[in-house]
Design a protein around this motif. Structure first.
Motif, PDB file in Angstrom:
ATOM      1  N   ALA A   1       0.858  -1.323   0.050  1.00  0.00           N
ATOM      2  CA  ALA A   1       0.010  -0.191  -0.068  1.00  0.00           C
ATOM      3  C   ALA A   1       0.696   1.255   0.101  1.00  0.00           C
ATOM      4  N   MET A   2       1.798   1.407   0.691  1.00  0.00           N
ATOM      5  CA  MET A   2       2.914   2.421   0.789  1.00  0.00           C
ATOM      6  C   MET A   2       3.515   2.725  -0.568  1.00  0.00           C
ATOM      7  N   HIS A   3       3.968   1.491  -1.261  1.00  0.00           N
ATOM      8  CA  HIS A   3       4.542   1.863  -2.506  1.00  0.00           C
ATOM      9  C   HIS A   3       3.502   2.292  -3.426  1.00  0.00           C
TER      10      HIS A   3
ATOM     11  N   HIS B   1       1.603   6.096  -7.220  1.00  0.00           N
ATOM     12  CA  HIS B   1       0.337   6.091  -8.142  1.00  0.00           C
ATOM     13  C   HIS B   1      -0.877   6.934  -7.288  1.00  0.00           C
ATOM     14  N   GLY B   2      -0.573   7.116  -6.066  1.00  0.00           N
ATOM     15  CA  GLY B   2      -1.605   8.028  -5.505  1.00  0.00           C
ATOM     16  C   GLY B   2      -2.939   7.351  -5.238  1.00  0.00           C
TER      17      GLY B   2
ATOM     18  N   LEU C   1       1.349  10.741   1.442  1.00  0.00           N
ATOM     19  CA  LEU C   1       1.605  10.115   0.263  1.00  0.00           C
ATOM     20  C   LEU C   1       0.623  10.702  -0.794  1.00  0.00           C
ATOM     21  N   PHE C   2      -0.823  10.446  -0.516  1.00  0.00           N
ATOM     22  CA  PHE C   2      -1.686  10.786  -1.620  1.00  0.00           C
ATOM     23  C   PHE C   2      -1.486  12.266  -1.835  1.00  0.00           C
TER      24      PHE C   2
ATOM     25  N   LYS D   1      -0.026  16.583  -5.680  1.00  0.00           N
ATOM     26  CA  LYS D   1       0.624  18.117  -6.094  1.00  0.00           C
ATOM     27  C   LYS D   1       1.380  17.845  -7.092  1.00  0.00           C
ATOM     28  N   SER D   2       2.189  16.717  -7.054  1.00  0.00           N
ATOM     29  CA  SER D   2       3.360  16.523  -8.491  1.00  0.00           C
ATOM     30  C   SER D   2       2.134  16.440  -9.605  1.00  0.00           C
TER      31      SER D   2
END
Length: 566
Positions: free
Chosen positions: A485-487, A492-493, A559-560, A565-566
């Motif tokens: 999930a973290m990756h 990919h958000g 992370l989301f 933002k990117s």
């Protein structure tokens, strides 16, 4: 008959007074210090199981699944530093041993693996059974075994078993694998019973090397130690060396019990996500002593240390070669006698304590919580558990995100208190906790595990109930495959394929005959964990943890937002 047959006395009248290969092999293993055999019972080694029945010094532990049995044996070897016995039948089922054998090989854990093969009369054919090629266990385990052997005759089995037990403990410890045809166990044994051989003596090499390292340290300004699990038995000697010679001591990844974290010379744990200031002592070091450790990717902080300008001395038996730029020395010897001699010949120095005290003791730092979130912060679980558990509690964990909270917030002060596998192993903690408890019944043993891994080998809780081993299993339930999930969130958000259905682990535990509790708020932590630790039977505490908190430094929501933002 009121009790087991006395050891190594002749059979009663009516029996032929000759011992079988199975009975002599059991005797050899007992003489080598083996105290437990772990297996899922199979019909290929019936004679060996029967011989174990009459041996009071070697207990048989029947697990629910082969992987669980293997993890139990590996954990006992880590704790006792004497091999346990792992039994496997013929066929592909022994492949379930592979992860544990590989872990033992990487970590220098002693283990004896006896693998059954088909009866010897069927081994001379083309290697085909029922249209399928037979699995060669030595080919399977060979790359990850310190020693392998195959019995060609029944008389060889006890001799090879003695060699396997010795190989597992000599030099750098590790797994020894012996393949035995199933019909050999019942054969009468007419040979000489092998006597335990003494381990090799490397006193001469130790004396020479200690003088050389002492001279190197006397000329250094900032010597640093990286201590690993292979030197756990020499921890007192390492503490004495650090105090007398002014050494700052780091612990290798997942080997925090190799040096007390509350000691003035402790410099930090070379794990994941450590504060930059904790690397100050390592950054300024001119000499690095790597004692009993592999210099893996995490311990070296992505191969940043030791730098090419730092002199590296690798100390310990059978450690792998280190490929690096810079001056490197290797000392292949037992660690305890080396450190004793180093203290005896080294020049006592009192260096500035700032080198050692550069570590930020993050286990003392409260986590940043979300007051508006009803679930429990994982760091609070570890901090409260550390508060209410005895100082010498043995903690087992998997190599996943759950372990990160143990690394950050537990604070290991006593020896042989951290039992973890190398990177990439799940489902280890529950069977490992049972292996540790059986090996050290007076110690408190706690398994810290995710809800993901608990469903992989958690059935060994029933084995703990059956053997009356009161382990405590603390399940961090956040309903996610957290590592993946973290990756996904970072790249990919969004998430896909990582959500899990909630499980009532308290009811699951009670179905096995264990005690079960559920924690849904921080206020429940201390009273519930205190009560669970007092049970004289296995207990499970199901903690509903905040799924937003992936590891001590990362939140999914952050992370989301970063990806958006990117």
């Amino acid at each position: 008959m009121t009790g087991p047959t006395p050891r190594w006395e002749p059979f009663p009248i009516g029996y032929e007074e000759r011992w079988t290969v199975a009975e002599i092999t059991v005797r050899v293993l007992v003489d080598a210090g083996v105290r437990r055999a772990y297996t899922v019972a199979g019909d290929s080694f019936l004679e060996l199981l029967d011989a174990l029945r009459f041996e009071p010094l070697l207990a048989l532990v029947t697990a629910r699944q082969d992987t669980g049995a293997a993890f139990m044996a590996e954990a006992e070897g880590k704790l006792r530093e004497v091999p346990a016995l792992l039994l496997g039948g013929p066929g592909p089922g022994v492949a379930d041993f592979l992860v544990a054998v590989r872990s033992a090989y990487q970590d220098g854990t002693p283990m004896v693996v006896l693998v059954e093969e088909r009866a010897s009369v069927r081994l001379s054919g083309p290697g085909i059974q029922d249209g399928l090629a037979e699995l060669d266990p030595l080919a399977l385990f060979g790359p990850f075994a310190k020693w392998t052997g195959r019995a060609e005759t029944a008389a060889q089995v006890p001799v090879l078993a003695a060699q396997a037990a010795r190989a597992a403990r000599a030099g750098r410890k590790g797994p020894a694998v012996l393949a035995v045809p199933a019909d050999f166990w019942v054969a009468p044994f007419d040979g000489t019973i092998p006597e335990p051989e003494p381990l090799p003596d490397d006193t001469g090499a130790v004396l020479r090397s200690a003088h050389e390292v002492a001279a190197l340290l006397a000329d250094s300004r900032y010597p640093v130690v990286i201590a690993g699990g292979i030197g756990r038995a020499a921890r007192k000697d390492l503490v004495a060396a650090a105090e007398q010679l002014g050494l700052a001591v780091y612990t290798a990844y997942r080997r925090q019990d190799s040096f007390p974290e509350n000691h003035a010379r402790y410099a930090g744990h070379l794990g994941l996500g450590i504060p930059p200031g904790q690397l100050d002592a390592l950054e300024r070091a001119d000499v690095v002593l790597a004692i009993g450790t592999r210099l893996d990717e995490v311990t070296t902080q992505n191969h940043r240390y030791p730098t090419s300008g730092q002199t590296l001395v690798v100390i310990g038996p059978g450690l792998p070669a280190t490929h690096r730029r810079g001056l490197t020395f290797r000392i292949d010897c037992e660690i305890a006698p080396f450190l004793k001699q180093l203290v005896a010949v080294g020049v006592a120095r009192s260096r500035r304590s700032s080198a050692a005290n550069a570590a930020t003791h993050t286990h003392m730092t409260p986590p940043q919580t979300s007051p508006d979130h009803p679930l429990v912060h994982p760091a609070d679980v570890v901090r409260v558990l550390r508060k209410v558990a005895p100082e010498d509690t043995v903690v087992t964990a998997d190599s996943d995100k759950t372990a990160r909270f143990v690394h950050r917030y537990w604070c290991f002060t006593e020896p042989h208190t951290q039992i973890e596998p190398p990177e990439g192993v799940r489902g280890y903690a529950v069977p490992a906790a049972l292996g540790a408890k059986l090996a050290a019944p007076k110690r408190t043993v706690v398994a810290v595990i995710s809800d993901t891994a608990a469903m992989m080998t958690g059935q060994e809780l029933e084995t703990a109930v059956r053997h009356r081993a009161p382990i405590l299993v603390v399940v961090f339930q956040n309903g996610l495959y957290a590592d993946i999930a973290m990756h996904q969130a970072a790249k990919h958000g969004r998430l896909n394929g990582v959500s899990l259905t909630a499980v009532d682990f308290a009811a699951w535990a009670r179905s096995f005959g264990a005690a079960g509790y559920t924690i849904e708020s921080p206020e429940q932590l201390e009273p519930t964990l205190t009560r669970a630790l007092q049970h004289q039977r296995p207990s499970v505490v199901d903690v509903r943890t905040d799924p937003d908190v992936i590891d001590p430094d990362t939140r999914l929501s952050a992370l989301f937002q970063r990806v958006r933002k990117s």
